[in-house]
Design a protein around this motif. Sequence first.
Motif, PDB file in Angstrom:
ATOM      1  N   ARG A  86      76.486  60.724  15.770  1.00 30.77           N
ATOM      2  CA  ARG A  86      75.971  61.176  17.066  1.00 30.77           C
ATOM      3  C   ARG A  86      75.880  60.023  18.061  1.00 30.77           C
ATOM      4  O   ARG A  86      76.321  60.141  19.209  1.00 30.77           O
ATOM      5  CB  ARG A  86      74.594  61.827  16.889  1.00 30.77           C
ATOM      6  CG  ARG A  86      74.059  62.463  18.174  1.00 30.77           C
ATOM      7  CD  ARG A  86      72.633  62.985  17.990  1.00 30.77           C
ATOM      8  NE  ARG A  86      72.534  64.000  16.970  1.00 30.77           N
ATOM      9  CZ  ARG A  86      72.767  65.300  17.166  1.00 30.77           C
ATOM     10  NH1 ARG A  86      73.130  65.739  18.358  1.00 30.77           N
ATOM     11  NH2 ARG A  86      72.650  66.165  16.183  1.00 30.77           N
ATOM     12  N   GLU A  87      75.303  58.902  17.639  1.00 27.20           N
ATOM     13  CA  GLU A  87      75.166  57.743  18.538  1.00 27.20           C
ATOM     14  C   GLU A  87      76.527  57.257  19.032  1.00 27.20           C
ATOM     15  O   GLU A  87      76.689  56.930  20.205  1.00 27.20           O
ATOM     16  CB  GLU A  87      74.468  56.596  17.798  1.00 27.20           C
ATOM     17  CG  GLU A  87      72.994  56.816  17.547  1.00 27.20           C
ATOM     18  CD  GLU A  87      72.405  55.720  16.678  1.00 27.20           C
ATOM     19  OE1 GLU A  87      71.290  55.269  16.980  1.00 27.20           O
ATOM     20  OE2 GLU A  87      73.050  55.318  15.685  1.00 27.20           O
ATOM     21  N   ILE A  88      77.491  57.245  18.132  1.00 25.89           N
ATOM     22  CA  ILE A  88      78.815  56.734  18.488  1.00 25.89           C
ATOM     23  C   ILE A  88      79.525  57.675  19.451  1.00 25.89           C
ATOM     24  O   ILE A  88      80.070  57.236  20.471  1.00 25.89           O
ATOM     25  CB  ILE A  88      79.645  56.496  17.209  1.00 25.89           C
ATOM     26  CG1 ILE A  88      79.049  55.306  16.446  1.00 25.89           C
ATOM     27  CG2 ILE A  88      81.117  56.253  17.539  1.00 25.89           C
ATOM     28  CD1 ILE A  88      79.534  55.176  15.029  1.00 25.89           C
ATOM     29  N   LEU A  89      79.504  58.985  19.161  1.00 25.86           N
ATOM     30  CA  LEU A  89      80.172  59.946  20.046  1.00 25.86           C
ATOM     31  C   LEU A  89      79.515  60.032  21.417  1.00 25.86           C
ATOM     32  O   LEU A  89      80.163  60.376  22.399  1.00 25.86           O
ATOM     33  CB  LEU A  89      80.195  61.331  19.391  1.00 25.86           C
ATOM     34  CG  LEU A  89      81.270  61.559  18.323  1.00 25.86           C
ATOM     35  CD1 LEU A  89      81.050  62.887  17.622  1.00 25.86           C
ATOM     36  CD2 LEU A  89      82.669  61.507  18.929  1.00 25.86           C
ATOM     37  N   TYR A 144      73.225  53.448  26.978  1.00 25.94           N
ATOM     38  CA  TYR A 144      74.550  53.963  27.290  1.00 25.94           C
ATOM     39  C   TYR A 144      75.529  52.837  27.598  1.00 25.94           C
ATOM     40  O   TYR A 144      75.315  52.046  28.511  1.00 25.94           O
ATOM     41  CB  TYR A 144      74.455  54.920  28.477  1.00 25.94           C
ATOM     42  CG  TYR A 144      75.792  55.391  29.013  1.00 25.94           C
ATOM     43  CD1 TYR A 144      76.793  55.824  28.160  1.00 25.94           C
ATOM     44  CD2 TYR A 144      76.045  55.410  30.384  1.00 25.94           C
ATOM     45  CE1 TYR A 144      78.010  56.267  28.651  1.00 25.94           C
ATOM     46  CE2 TYR A 144      77.257  55.859  30.883  1.00 25.94           C
ATOM     47  CZ  TYR A 144      78.239  56.280  30.010  1.00 25.94           C
ATOM     48  OH  TYR A 144      79.440  56.720  30.486  1.00 25.94           O
ATOM     49  N   LYS A 145      76.565  52.759  26.790  1.00 24.74           N
ATOM     50  CA  LYS A 145      77.660  51.826  27.044  1.00 24.74           C
ATOM     51  C   LYS A 145      78.945  52.491  26.569  1.00 24.74           C
ATOM     52  O   LYS A 145      79.147  52.699  25.369  1.00 24.74           O
ATOM     53  CB  LYS A 145      77.452  50.506  26.298  1.00 24.74           C
ATOM     54  CG  LYS A 145      78.539  49.472  26.601  1.00 24.74           C
ATOM     55  CD  LYS A 145      78.525  48.316  25.630  1.00 24.74           C
ATOM     56  CE  LYS A 145      77.395  47.351  25.926  1.00 24.74           C
ATOM     57  NZ  LYS A 145      77.505  46.125  25.066  1.00 24.74           N
ATOM     58  N   ILE A 164      73.796  67.160  26.877  1.00 23.16           N
ATOM     59  CA  ILE A 164      73.367  65.766  26.987  1.00 23.16           C
ATOM     60  C   ILE A 164      72.578  65.398  25.728  1.00 23.16           C
ATOM     61  O   ILE A 164      71.682  66.135  25.305  1.00 23.16           O
ATOM     62  CB  ILE A 164      72.502  65.544  28.242  1.00 23.16           C
ATOM     63  CG1 ILE A 164      73.338  65.740  29.505  1.00 23.16           C
ATOM     64  CG2 ILE A 164      71.896  64.145  28.246  1.00 23.16           C
ATOM     65  CD1 ILE A 164      72.562  65.569  30.791  1.00 23.16           C
ATOM     66  N   GLN A 165      72.892  64.237  25.152  1.00 26.33           N
ATOM     67  CA  GLN A 165      72.281  63.838  23.883  1.00 26.33           C
ATOM     68  C   GLN A 165      71.070  62.926  24.061  1.00 26.33           C
ATOM     69  O   GLN A 165      70.090  63.039  23.325  1.00 26.33           O
ATOM     70  CB  GLN A 165      73.330  63.117  23.025  1.00 26.33           C
ATOM     71  CG  GLN A 165      74.526  63.978  22.687  1.00 26.33           C
ATOM     72  CD  GLN A 165      74.188  65.137  21.787  1.00 26.33           C
ATOM     73  OE1 GLN A 165      73.534  64.972  20.757  1.00 26.33           O
ATOM     74  NE2 GLN A 165      74.620  66.334  22.169  1.00 26.33           N
ATOM     75  N   ASN A 202      67.323  58.089  27.814  1.00 22.69           N
ATOM     76  CA  ASN A 202      67.896  56.754  28.003  1.00 22.69           C
ATOM     77  C   ASN A 202      68.833  56.701  29.203  1.00 22.69           C
ATOM     78  O   ASN A 202      69.672  55.800  29.300  1.00 22.69           O
ATOM     79  CB  ASN A 202      68.661  56.332  26.734  1.00 22.69           C
ATOM     80  CG  ASN A 202      67.725  56.002  25.596  1.00 22.69           C
ATOM     81  OD1 ASN A 202      66.665  55.431  25.816  1.00 22.69           O
ATOM     82  ND2 ASN A 202      68.091  56.366  24.393  1.00 22.69           N
ATOM     83  N   GLU A 203      68.712  57.711  30.078  1.00 30.31           N
ATOM     84  CA  GLU A 203      69.576  57.811  31.254  1.00 30.31           C
ATOM     85  C   GLU A 203      71.057  57.816  30.869  1.00 30.31           C
ATOM     86  O   GLU A 203      71.904  57.273  31.570  1.00 30.31           O
ATOM     87  CB  GLU A 203      69.272  56.676  32.239  1.00 30.31           C
ATOM     88  CG  GLU A 203      67.840  56.744  32.791  1.00 30.31           C
ATOM     89  CD  GLU A 203      67.555  55.664  33.814  1.00 30.31           C
ATOM     90  OE1 GLU A 203      68.466  54.864  34.093  1.00 30.31           O
ATOM     91  OE2 GLU A 203      66.426  55.630  34.312  1.00 30.31           O
ATOM     92  N   ASN A 204      71.326  58.422  29.726  1.00 35.36           N
ATOM     93  CA  ASN A 204      72.688  58.579  29.230  1.00 35.36           C
ATOM     94  C   ASN A 204      73.087  60.035  29.444  1.00 35.36           C
ATOM     95  O   ASN A 204      72.535  60.933  28.818  1.00 35.36           O
ATOM     96  CB  ASN A 204      72.745  58.208  27.741  1.00 35.36           C
ATOM     97  CG  ASN A 204      74.142  58.366  27.145  1.00 35.36           C
ATOM     98  OD1 ASN A 204      75.031  58.948  27.758  1.00 35.36           O
ATOM     99  ND2 ASN A 204      74.322  57.846  25.944  1.00 35.36           N
ATOM    100  N   ARG A 205      74.044  60.264  30.330  1.00 34.11           N
ATOM    101  CA  ARG A 205      74.415  61.632  30.689  1.00 34.11           C
ATOM    102  C   ARG A 205      75.374  62.272  29.684  1.00 34.11           C
ATOM    103  O   ARG A 205      75.645  63.466  29.751  1.00 34.11           O
ATOM    104  CB  ARG A 205      75.073  61.654  32.066  1.00 34.11           C
ATOM    105  CG  ARG A 205      76.463  61.019  32.101  1.00 34.11           C
ATOM    106  CD  ARG A 205      77.144  61.178  33.439  1.00 34.11           C
ATOM    107  NE  ARG A 205      78.531  60.758  33.425  1.00 34.11           N
ATOM    108  CZ  ARG A 205      78.953  59.543  33.739  1.00 34.11           C
ATOM    109  NH1 ARG A 205      78.067  58.611  34.074  1.00 34.11           N
ATOM    110  NH2 ARG A 205      80.243  59.260  33.716  1.00 34.11           N
TER     111      ARG A 205
END
Length: 438
Positions: A146-149, A218-219, A342-343, A347-350
């Motif tokens: 999940r983190e990677i995708l 998010y990167k 959105i996962q 963390n402001e990761n869209r």
Amino acid sequence: MTTFKKTATLLLIGFLFFSHFSIAQNEKITYGNPSEVGMDSLYIYTKVDSIMNVGIQQEAFPGAQILVVKDSKIIFNKAYGFHTYDSIQAVSLNDIYDLASVTKITGPLPALMKLHSEGKLDLDSPFSTYWKPWKKRKDKKELTVREILAHQAGLNPYIIFLNEVLKKDGKIKSRFIKSKASRRFKNEAYDGLYIKNRFKNKVFRHINRSKVSDVKKYKYSGLSFLIYPDLISQITNKNYTEYLHDNFYGQLEATTLGYRPKSKNFNNLIVPTEVDSLFRKGLTKNWVHDENAALLGGVSGNAGLFGTSLDLAKIMQMYANYGIYGGKRYISENTVREFTKIQYPENENRRGLGFDKPLIDNATLSIKEAYPAPEVSPESFGHSGFTGTFVWADPTNNLVFIFLSNRVYPNRNHRNIYNLNIRPKLQQVFYKAIKDNQ
């Protein structure tokens, strides 16, 4: 109106909506016109033509295609401009484009989603459960699928493997690349460029040893996508490209979607990308633009897919229908919903899982600040590609937007597609056409 009548009315509306949605899921894409789906045709053509003419004049791209599906009907399908700025070959509706990173959601991702549907891929298990070399890497062994995708794992964004095959003077290292095929050099990267079979092992070693950030935020990283074709083959015990064809492209009748199009003898023309002075020493045409994908023989999870706008629309409509197209279920509804949400919003990761999503506060932003158009629903999803491609599906509005261009011609410094905000502006037209007609 009595409470009973209100309830009955709401139930009827709900029934009609879900009946319509169910019918749409069982349909294949057909041709229609904007007025059939409550859209203003004159508004659409006037606005889109204007934006596209500016884009071509400002050299955002020499040519492009737009295909839009509303309620399973193709209500806009038009080609603009030429393959190159010499204005010799006009863009055709059945041209094949290098999809670049759109590959990520139309290549490995449908396979990963299917495997998750079948219980063969657990999103919250360590990625090292499936990719064994990471079990020995302290900084990678606990990273979850999940983190990677979701681009939340802190992986390196990109490794330029082209540096491994070029000498300091720019000449190609003959130990990695030959001008003729042989038993040890079977992977063709371009006309007259054959990559050593074992170069893939070098790519994987670099990825396995790459640094991981301690900060989990998010990167965007394409590294894992270089691994997915091999990982999918390991899990399925089938060749990756054959698995995609047998389970998706073939059944969707998406005949042009696939890797290494030059080997398939299509009648369709393949739109060129960049004039490459470093590696291919000429115009990149019929072969993948992305160097990492090229060095893997043209088959990768980060790039390498080619296809027409119509075939892309089929797979995106299947996603918009939450896994069904033409009455056939390809992926479970729960899986599609999970991958397209959105996962890590905290963390402001869209991002979804593999899929890109609108900015978290997108609806409140101006067209200049938004991504993509501010009018898209929060449930919508898609992806863009480096070569100038963009696909987006909006299940709430049952609208699929496909934009294909070769903005990297003649070189990747052509960035007016971004500076002029062309793709969000085009996408916005189709939403405004619905609102203006209500």
